[in-house]
Design an enzyme around this catalytic site. Sequence first.
Site, PDB file in Angstrom:
ATOM      1  CG  HIS A   1      -1.948  -0.993   1.315  1.00 21.58           C
ATOM      2  ND1 HIS A   1      -2.147  -1.756   2.441  1.00 21.58           N
ATOM      3  CD2 HIS A   1      -2.884  -1.398   0.417  1.00 21.58           C
ATOM      4  CE1 HIS A   1      -3.166  -2.577   2.238  1.00 21.58           C
ATOM      5  NE2 HIS A   1      -3.619  -2.391   1.008  1.00 21.58           N
TER       6      HIS A   1
ATOM      7  NE  ARG B   1      -2.808  -8.262  -3.877  1.00 26.79           N
ATOM      8  CZ  ARG B   1      -3.750  -8.476  -3.011  1.00 26.79           C
ATOM      9  NH1 ARG B   1      -3.611  -8.085  -1.794  1.00 26.79           N
ATOM     10  NH2 ARG B   1      -4.859  -9.112  -3.333  1.00 26.79           N
TER      11      ARG B   1
ATOM     12  CB  SER C   1      -4.593  -6.353   4.369  1.00 25.99           C
ATOM     13  OG  SER C   1      -4.033  -5.121   4.005  1.00 25.99           O
TER      14      SER C   1
END
Length: 166
Positions: free
Chosen positions: A20, A93, A131
Amino acid sequence: MAQKVIAVYPGTFDPMTLGHEDVVRRATQLFEQVVVAVAAGHHKKTMFSLQERIDMVREAVAPYAQVQVESFSGLLRDFVVARGGKAMVRGLRAVTDFDYEFQLAGMNRSLMPEVETVFLTPSDKYQFISSTFVREIAMLGGEVDKFVSPQVQQRLADKVRSLGRA
């Protein structure tokens, strides 16, 4: 004449990862102002409270004067339009993200035709970080120092302890 372009980077940021942070850094090279929009997370059960996530993001983006951190709930469209956003930043990603992000970009274009979605990929060393993985590893007592800043690592350790895990 070029106009000041405000970009919004929305997410839950539960927790804020180095991936991030890398996307924020890249966005600051492209846009005059970046608003990191921390979602209240009504559709997700988060490990960290909204205020904790805002605090984590603020710590991470402190080096960038042109970055603001705000929370939002409700339609992202309303938040972006209210801030004068002209671009929405989304991190990609891997190929597995693309299908969902492509559909989301199409829906957002329908809701906000004046706002462009810009996909940014993090550095190679951060492309596999999520995450969700970071939370799982932390909850199981694993090391997350390669995936998050030292401040986030400490917050994760404290949270895991408070939950009586690991």
